[in-house]
Motif scaffolding. Structure first.
Motif, PDB file in Angstrom:
ATOM      1  N   LEU A 137       0.816  -1.216   0.000  1.00 37.46           N
ATOM      2  CA  LEU A 137       0.000   0.000   0.000  1.00 37.46           C
ATOM      3  C   LEU A 137       0.851   1.269   0.000  1.00 37.46           C
ATOM      4  CD1 LEU A 137      -2.756  -1.158   2.516  1.00 37.46           C
ATOM      5  CD2 LEU A 137      -2.999  -0.854   0.028  1.00 37.46           C
ATOM      6  N   SER A 138       2.075   1.145   0.519  1.00 38.98           N
ATOM      7  CA  SER A 138       3.023   2.268   0.526  1.00 38.98           C
ATOM      8  C   SER A 138       3.867   2.304  -0.752  1.00 38.98           C
ATOM      9  CB  SER A 138       3.945   2.164   1.745  1.00 38.98           C
ATOM     10  OG  SER A 138       3.202   2.175   2.936  1.00 38.98           O
ATOM     11  N   LYS A 139       3.536   1.410  -1.693  1.00 43.21           N
ATOM     12  CA  LYS A 139       4.231   1.293  -2.980  1.00 43.21           C
ATOM     13  C   LYS A 139       5.700   0.880  -2.827  1.00 43.21           C
ATOM     14  CE  LYS A 139       1.118   4.541  -5.352  1.00 43.21           C
ATOM     15  NZ  LYS A 139      -0.003   3.694  -5.257  1.00 43.21           N
ATOM     16  N   GLU A 140       6.010   0.172  -1.763  1.00 40.79           N
ATOM     17  CA  GLU A 140       7.346  -0.385  -1.536  1.00 40.79           C
ATOM     18  C   GLU A 140       7.283  -1.856  -1.943  1.00 40.79           C
ATOM     19  OE1 GLU A 140       7.346   0.489   2.648  1.00 40.79           O
ATOM     20  OE2 GLU A 140       8.431   2.374   2.351  1.00 40.79           O
ATOM     21  N   TYR A 141       7.180  -2.059  -3.252  1.00 44.82           N
ATOM     22  CA  TYR A 141       6.830  -3.380  -3.780  1.00 44.82           C
ATOM     23  C   TYR A 141       7.871  -4.458  -3.506  1.00 44.82           C
ATOM     24  CZ  TYR A 141       3.262  -0.611  -6.086  1.00 44.82           C
ATOM     25  OH  TYR A 141       2.220   0.237  -6.332  1.00 44.82           O
ATOM     26  N   HIS A 142       9.141  -4.096  -3.551  1.00 44.81           N
ATOM     27  CA  HIS A 142      10.175  -5.114  -3.328  1.00 44.81           C
ATOM     28  C   HIS A 142      10.134  -5.620  -1.883  1.00 44.81           C
ATOM     29  CE1 HIS A 142      11.780  -4.872  -7.337  1.00 44.81           C
ATOM     30  NE2 HIS A 142      11.764  -3.553  -7.245  1.00 44.81           N
ATOM     31  N   LEU A 143       9.883  -4.709  -0.939  1.00 44.03           N
ATOM     32  CA  LEU A 143       9.747  -5.134   0.450  1.00 44.03           C
ATOM     33  C   LEU A 143       8.467  -5.946   0.645  1.00 44.03           C
ATOM     34  CD1 LEU A 143      10.875  -1.871   2.302  1.00 44.03           C
ATOM     35  CD2 LEU A 143      12.092  -4.063   2.218  1.00 44.03           C
ATOM     36  N   ALA A 144       7.408  -5.539  -0.029  1.00 44.17           N
ATOM     37  CA  ALA A 144       6.140  -6.277   0.054  1.00 44.17           C
ATOM     38  C   ALA A 144       6.329  -7.695  -0.461  1.00 44.17           C
ATOM     39  CB  ALA A 144       5.067  -5.555  -0.751  1.00 44.17           C
ATOM     40  N   LEU A 145       7.009  -7.828  -1.581  1.00 45.14           N
ATOM     41  CA  LEU A 145       7.252  -9.140  -2.172  1.00 45.14           C
ATOM     42  C   LEU A 145       8.083 -10.013  -1.228  1.00 45.14           C
ATOM     43  CD1 LEU A 145       6.727 -10.836  -4.689  1.00 45.14           C
ATOM     44  CD2 LEU A 145       8.823  -9.884  -5.669  1.00 45.14           C
ATOM     45  N   LYS A 146       9.084  -9.411  -0.620  1.00 42.58           N
ATOM     46  CA  LYS A 146       9.942 -10.142   0.321  1.00 42.58           C
ATOM     47  C   LYS A 146       9.124 -10.679   1.502  1.00 42.58           C
ATOM     48  CE  LYS A 146      13.923  -9.614   3.333  1.00 42.58           C
ATOM     49  NZ  LYS A 146      14.800  -8.711   4.035  1.00 42.58           N
ATOM     50  N   MET A 147       8.239  -9.855   2.059  1.00 43.67           N
ATOM     51  CA  MET A 147       7.424 -10.280   3.204  1.00 43.67           C
ATOM     52  C   MET A 147       6.475 -11.420   2.810  1.00 43.67           C
ATOM     53  SD  MET A 147       8.462  -8.433   5.718  1.00 43.67           S
ATOM     54  CE  MET A 147      10.068  -8.416   4.943  1.00 43.67           C
ATOM     55  N   SER A 148       5.845 -11.281   1.640  1.00 46.04           N
ATOM     56  CA  SER A 148       4.918 -12.326   1.183  1.00 46.04           C
ATOM     57  C   SER A 148       5.663 -13.628   0.901  1.00 46.04           C
ATOM     58  CB  SER A 148       4.160 -11.857  -0.062  1.00 46.04           C
ATOM     59  OG  SER A 148       3.338 -10.769   0.260  1.00 46.04           O
ATOM     60  N   GLU A 149       6.848 -13.533   0.343  1.00 48.62           N
ATOM     61  CA  GLU A 149       7.650 -14.732   0.078  1.00 48.62           C
ATOM     62  C   GLU A 149       8.076 -15.408   1.379  1.00 48.62           C
ATOM     63  OE1 GLU A 149      10.633 -13.126  -2.548  1.00 48.62           O
ATOM     64  OE2 GLU A 149       9.415 -13.581  -4.338  1.00 48.62           O
ATOM     65  N   GLU A 150       8.418 -14.597   2.397  1.00 47.10           N
ATOM     66  CA  GLU A 150       8.777 -15.176   3.699  1.00 47.10           C
ATOM     67  C   GLU A 150       7.561 -15.878   4.311  1.00 47.10           C
ATOM     68  OE1 GLU A 150      11.007 -12.801   6.553  1.00 47.10           O
ATOM     69  OE2 GLU A 150      11.955 -11.713   4.909  1.00 47.10           O
ATOM     70  N   SER A 151       6.396 -15.261   4.197  1.00 47.90           N
ATOM     71  CA  SER A 151       5.165 -15.877   4.712  1.00 47.90           C
ATOM     72  C   SER A 151       4.901 -17.205   4.014  1.00 47.90           C
ATOM     73  CB  SER A 151       3.969 -14.937   4.497  1.00 47.90           C
ATOM     74  OG  SER A 151       4.144 -13.754   5.224  1.00 47.90           O
ATOM     75  N   LEU A 152       5.065 -17.210   2.701  1.00 48.45           N
ATOM     76  CA  LEU A 152       4.861 -18.424   1.918  1.00 48.45           C
ATOM     77  C   LEU A 152       5.845 -19.511   2.344  1.00 48.45           C
ATOM     78  CD1 LEU A 152       3.486 -19.947  -0.395  1.00 48.45           C
ATOM     79  CD2 LEU A 152       5.108 -18.850  -1.967  1.00 48.45           C
TER      80      LEU A 152
END
Length: 194
Positions: free
Chosen positions: A152-167
């Motif tokens: 939502l803050s448009k920090e897509y690379h960090l967002a992707l990293k968090m989702s990948e860690e969750s996965l």
């Protein structure tokens, strides 16, 4: 719900307050899940009163459930009021999982109010508790929440990293629901990136 209501009558007759509050909480959650919020609140408030009367240290969990209903109804003022009470009780009684969940829900409210900095602080505390206490399933959920804030803050690379860690955590746990959820989160981030 009918079988729980019959059990409730029996436990009330036997004056077993612990079982009465357990059943009241179950009924509250059933009605919350079906969207019957007034009934859910009625059962949970009854449980809260009994727990208060008996100085039951699990009262924080009931108060947390009450806050969840107000959050679903988007009455954030009441939700936060009950969350703060549950948060305080969780600290007082050393209920780490409840404390982390309170922080998570406080973060969700902050996200809905577009207060991303505040949401980030809350969810990072929840993540720390989950890591420290070994609540892996919750850790995945909290990391995904942080990913949502980054997206939502448009920090897509960090967002992707968090989702990948969750996965990754969900795969390690064999959590099929989590795997689907976090794959969806990854897809949402990738879609937002392009």
């Amino acid at each position: 719900a009918d079988s729980f209501k019959k059990s409730l009558e029996i436990m009330e007759y036997l004056n077993d307050s612990s079982q009465v509050t357990n059943i009241l909480n179950l009924l509250g959650n059933i009605y919350r899940k079906t969207g019957e919020y007034d009934l859910a609140l009625d059962y949970l408030m009854r449980s809260k009163t009994i727990k208060e009367d008996n100085n039951d240290i699990t009262i924080g969990y009931t108060i947390f459930e009450i806050s969840s209903i107000y959050r679903w109804q988007e009455d954030y003022s009441k939700a936060l009021s009950y969350l703060k009470e549950a948060h305080t009780l969780a600290k007082q009684y050393g209920h780490s999982k409840l404390l982390a969940n309170c922080l998570y829900h406080e973060s969700l409210i902050s996200i809905n109010q577009k207060k991303y900095s505040q949401a980030t602080k809350k969810i990072k505390k929840a993540i720390s508790i989950a890591i420290e206490k070994g609540f892996s399933n919750n850790e995945a959920k909290y990391l995904d929440c942080l990913g949502i804030i980054h997206r939502l803050s448009k920090e897509y690379h960090l967002a992707l990293k968090m989702s990948e860690e969750s996965l990754s955590i969900s795969r390690m746990l064999g959590d099929k629901h989590g795997i689907r959820k976090y794959m969806n989160s990854i897809a949402m981030v990738k879609e937002a990136m392009y």
